[in-house]
Enzyme design. Structure first.
Site, PDB file in Angstrom:
ATOM      1  N   ARG A   1     -17.098 -12.970 -50.465  1.00 45.39           N
ATOM      2  CA  ARG A   1     -15.859 -13.762 -50.538  1.00 45.39           C
ATOM      3  C   ARG A   1     -15.455 -13.983 -51.991  1.00 45.39           C
ATOM      4  NH1 ARG A   1     -17.614 -18.697 -47.145  1.00 45.39           N
ATOM      5  NH2 ARG A   1     -15.639 -19.614 -47.784  1.00 45.39           N
TER       6      ARG A   1
ATOM      7  N   ARG B   1     -20.473 -23.256 -41.366  1.00 44.40           N
ATOM      8  CA  ARG B   1     -19.522 -22.191 -41.083  1.00 44.40           C
ATOM      9  C   ARG B   1     -20.199 -20.831 -41.089  1.00 44.40           C
ATOM     10  NH1 ARG B   1     -14.144 -22.873 -44.570  1.00 44.40           N
ATOM     11  NH2 ARG B   1     -14.588 -20.703 -45.086  1.00 44.40           N
TER      12      ARG B   1
ATOM     13  N   ARG C   1      -2.811 -15.581 -50.716  1.00 45.70           N
ATOM     14  CA  ARG C   1      -4.067 -15.096 -51.255  1.00 45.70           C
ATOM     15  C   ARG C   1      -3.946 -13.698 -51.827  1.00 45.70           C
ATOM     16  NH1 ARG C   1      -7.793 -18.324 -48.001  1.00 45.70           N
ATOM     17  NH2 ARG C   1      -9.881 -17.849 -48.709  1.00 45.70           N
TER      18      ARG C   1
ATOM     19  N   LYS D   1     -10.611 -26.740 -52.151  1.00 44.32           N
ATOM     20  CA  LYS D   1      -9.215 -26.763 -51.711  1.00 44.32           C
ATOM     21  C   LYS D   1      -9.045 -27.644 -50.470  1.00 44.32           C
ATOM     22  CE  LYS D   1      -9.019 -22.268 -51.083  1.00 44.32           C
ATOM     23  NZ  LYS D   1     -10.421 -21.936 -51.443  1.00 44.32           N
TER      24      LYS D   1
ATOM     25  N   ARG E   1     -22.529 -26.904 -47.404  1.00 43.84           N
ATOM     26  CA  ARG E   1     -21.308 -27.351 -46.735  1.00 43.84           C
ATOM     27  C   ARG E   1     -21.515 -27.513 -45.231  1.00 43.84           C
ATOM     28  NH1 ARG E   1     -15.676 -24.603 -47.247  1.00 43.84           N
ATOM     29  NH2 ARG E   1     -16.901 -22.713 -47.002  1.00 43.84           N
TER      30      ARG E   1
HETATM   31  P1  AP5 Z   1     -14.159 -27.183 -49.562  1.00 42.35           P
HETATM   32  O1  AP5 Z   1     -13.215 -28.282 -49.825  1.00 42.35           O
HETATM   33  O2  AP5 Z   1     -14.519 -26.871 -48.165  1.00 42.35           O
HETATM   34  O3  AP5 Z   1     -13.692 -25.869 -50.363  1.00 42.35           O
HETATM   35  P2  AP5 Z   1     -12.588 -24.799 -50.041  1.00 42.35           P
HETATM   36  O4  AP5 Z   1     -11.977 -24.397 -51.343  1.00 42.35           O
HETATM   37  O5  AP5 Z   1     -11.659 -25.265 -48.968  1.00 42.35           O
HETATM   38  O6  AP5 Z   1     -13.538 -23.632 -49.545  1.00 42.35           O
HETATM   39  P3  AP5 Z   1     -13.350 -22.595 -48.363  1.00 42.35           P
HETATM   40  O7  AP5 Z   1     -14.698 -21.967 -48.133  1.00 42.35           O
HETATM   41  O8  AP5 Z   1     -12.661 -23.219 -47.190  1.00 42.35           O
HETATM   42  O9  AP5 Z   1     -12.454 -21.554 -49.044  1.00 42.35           O
HETATM   43  P4  AP5 Z   1     -12.115 -20.190 -48.549  1.00 42.35           P
HETATM   44  O10 AP5 Z   1     -10.922 -19.954 -49.357  1.00 42.35           O
HETATM   45  O11 AP5 Z   1     -13.192 -19.175 -48.667  1.00 42.35           O
HETATM   46  O12 AP5 Z   1     -11.994 -20.354 -46.971  1.00 42.35           O
HETATM   47  P5  AP5 Z   1     -10.762 -20.350 -45.967  1.00 42.35           P
HETATM   48  O13 AP5 Z   1     -11.102 -21.185 -44.814  1.00 42.35           O
HETATM   49  O14 AP5 Z   1      -9.499 -20.609 -46.688  1.00 42.35           O
HETATM   50  O15 AP5 Z   1     -15.486 -27.471 -50.413  1.00 42.35           O
HETATM   51  C1  AP5 Z   1     -16.623 -26.636 -50.327  1.00 42.35           C
HETATM   52  C2  AP5 Z   1     -17.906 -27.477 -50.263  1.00 42.35           C
HETATM   53  O16 AP5 Z   1     -18.123 -28.147 -51.506  1.00 42.35           O
HETATM   54  C3  AP5 Z   1     -17.880 -28.585 -49.211  1.00 42.35           C
HETATM   55  O17 AP5 Z   1     -19.186 -28.749 -48.726  1.00 42.35           O
HETATM   56  C4  AP5 Z   1     -17.418 -29.825 -49.978  1.00 42.35           C
HETATM   57  O18 AP5 Z   1     -17.872 -31.021 -49.389  1.00 42.35           O
HETATM   58  C5  AP5 Z   1     -18.069 -29.579 -51.339  1.00 42.35           C
HETATM   59  N1  AP5 Z   1     -17.264 -30.074 -52.452  1.00 42.35           N
HETATM   60  C6  AP5 Z   1     -15.905 -30.082 -52.565  1.00 42.35           C
HETATM   61  N2  AP5 Z   1     -15.515 -30.586 -53.756  1.00 42.35           N
HETATM   62  C7  AP5 Z   1     -16.676 -30.883 -54.417  1.00 42.35           C
HETATM   63  C8  AP5 Z   1     -16.959 -31.415 -55.707  1.00 42.35           C
HETATM   64  N3  AP5 Z   1     -15.970 -31.750 -56.567  1.00 42.35           N
HETATM   65  N4  AP5 Z   1     -18.272 -31.577 -56.064  1.00 42.35           N
HETATM   66  C9  AP5 Z   1     -19.271 -31.228 -55.216  1.00 42.35           C
HETATM   67  N5  AP5 Z   1     -19.064 -30.735 -53.985  1.00 42.35           N
HETATM   68  C10 AP5 Z   1     -17.791 -30.551 -53.588  1.00 42.35           C
HETATM   69  O19 AP5 Z   1     -10.767 -18.816 -45.525  1.00 42.35           O
HETATM   70  C11 AP5 Z   1     -11.826 -18.270 -44.769  1.00 42.35           C
HETATM   71  C12 AP5 Z   1     -11.542 -16.827 -44.470  1.00 42.35           C
HETATM   72  O20 AP5 Z   1     -10.330 -16.723 -43.675  1.00 42.35           O
HETATM   73  C13 AP5 Z   1     -11.292 -15.922 -45.680  1.00 42.35           C
HETATM   74  O21 AP5 Z   1     -12.492 -15.423 -46.210  1.00 42.35           O
HETATM   75  C14 AP5 Z   1     -10.412 -14.834 -45.050  1.00 42.35           C
HETATM   76  O22 AP5 Z   1     -11.181 -13.909 -44.347  1.00 42.35           O
HETATM   77  C15 AP5 Z   1      -9.572 -15.598 -44.061  1.00 42.35           C
HETATM   78  N6  AP5 Z   1      -8.279 -16.065 -44.620  1.00 42.35           N
HETATM   79  C16 AP5 Z   1      -7.875 -17.354 -44.796  1.00 42.35           C
HETATM   80  N7  AP5 Z   1      -6.643 -17.398 -45.344  1.00 42.35           N
HETATM   81  C17 AP5 Z   1      -6.268 -16.097 -45.528  1.00 42.35           C
HETATM   82  C18 AP5 Z   1      -5.105 -15.491 -46.076  1.00 42.35           C
HETATM   83  N8  AP5 Z   1      -4.085 -16.224 -46.564  1.00 42.35           N
HETATM   84  N9  AP5 Z   1      -5.059 -14.137 -46.117  1.00 42.35           N
HETATM   85  C19 AP5 Z   1      -6.058 -13.390 -45.641  1.00 42.35           C
HETATM   86  N10 AP5 Z   1      -7.209 -13.907 -45.122  1.00 42.35           N
HETATM   87  C20 AP5 Z   1      -7.296 -15.251 -45.069  1.00 42.35           C
HETATM   88 MG    MG Z   2     -11.234 -24.601 -47.000  1.00 43.97          MG
END
Ligand code: AP5
Ligand code: MG
Length: 214
Positions: free
Chosen positions: A171, A160, A88, A13, A127
């Site tokens: 997660r 991270r 979410r 994402k 990552r």
């Molecule tokens: P990346 O692009 O970083 O993936 P992502 O989907 O953004 O993954 P996140 O870990 O950020 O998702 P998340 O939803 O758990 O975390 P968030 O920060 O939102 O890609 C991942 C890796 O793969 C990278 O190394 C990238 O280079 C690689 N990659 C990408 N595309 C690729 C491809 N096509 N092929 C190969 N490699 C690839 O949330 C974190 C925490 O915050 C949550 O757990 C929760 O506690 C809290 N939180 C955030 N938002 C909310 C909400 N709305 N409500 C409640 N809690 C929330």
């Molecule tokens: Mg992300």
């Protein structure tokens, strides 16, 4: 365009939101990045959010929704935005609908980036992220040009805290239980588009742009 990105942790994402944001010159709004910035700044919100994030659980809705409402009121969102990681939960999606309704704007699309759990686990371990600008890399699939240094702002990249293997499994479980129901929520609303996200970053970007008609 007003876009929501849906997908499992590590689906890509953040990576694709950045591409969409650059292509359309609209802000990339990641609730995860906002929480991490608060953790870094030791704010009261950051301290609360950290408790949940470290366990792979969602931060409670009441701490999350107001932040997004405030952010969407910023004038830079007038042309559009790409929301990454919000909503979410069903209550968050309903809240977003009501906030957008008050602003008389409508989402153009919710894009699901679809990746299997097995692929996710491999991605998370490699990552690296930039603690300064939020850019996301992967040691094998999407490396920085200079090892360990962010391409954009030259800050040393880090792993991270919630990318530890056990937290990743939590997660994923949280995603399946609490976020996956949003797929049918947006399907019913006629907003859902899907892009397969298992292939290389560039191919996924093409699919994402195609699905959004860019
Ligand atoms: P990346 O692009 O970083 O993936 P992502 O989907 O953004 O993954 P996140 O870990 O950020 O998702 P998340 O939803 O758990 O975390 P968030 O920060 O939102 O890609 C991942 C890796 O793969 C990278 O190394 C990238 O280079 C690689 N990659 C990408 N595309 C690729 C491809 N096509 N092929 C190969 N490699 C690839 O949330 C974190 C925490 O915050 C949550 O757990 C929760 O506690 C809290 N939180 C955030 N938002 C909310 C909400 N709305 N409500 C409640 N809690 C929330
Ligand atoms: Mg992300």
């Amino acid at each position: 365009m007003k876009i929501v990105l849906l997908g499992a942790p590590g689906a890509g994402k953040g990576t694709q939101a950045k591409n969409i944001s650059e292509r359309l010159s609209i802000p990339h709004i990641s609730t995860g990045d906002i929480f991490r910035a608060n953790i870094k700044g030791n704010t009261p919100l950051g301290l609360k959010a950290k408790e949940y994030m470290d366990k792979g659980q969602l931060v409670p809705d009441e701490l999350t929704v107001e932040i997004v409402k405030d952010r969407l009121a910023n004038p830079d969102c007038e042309k559009g935005f790409v929301l990454d990681g919000f909503p979410r939960t069903i209550p968050q999606a309903e809240y977003l609908d009501s906030v957008l309704g008050e602003m008389s704007i409508e989402l153009d699309a919710t894009l699901l980036i679809s990746v299997k759990d097995e692929d996710i686990i491999e991605r998370m371990s490699g990552r690296r992220t930039c603690p300064n600008c939020g850019a996301s890399y992967h040691v094998a699939f999407n490396p920085t040009k200079v090892e360990g240094i962010c391409d954009i702002c030259k800050t040393p990249v880090i792993q991270r805290a919630d990318d530890a293997a056990e937290t990743v499994l939590n997660r994923l479980e949280t995603y399946h239980k609490q976020t996956q129901p949003l797929i049918s929520y947006y399907e019913k609303a006629g907003k859902l588009k899907t892009a397969e996200g298992a292939d290389a970053v560039e191919e996924t970007t093409s699919r994402v742009f195609e699905a959004l008609g860019l």
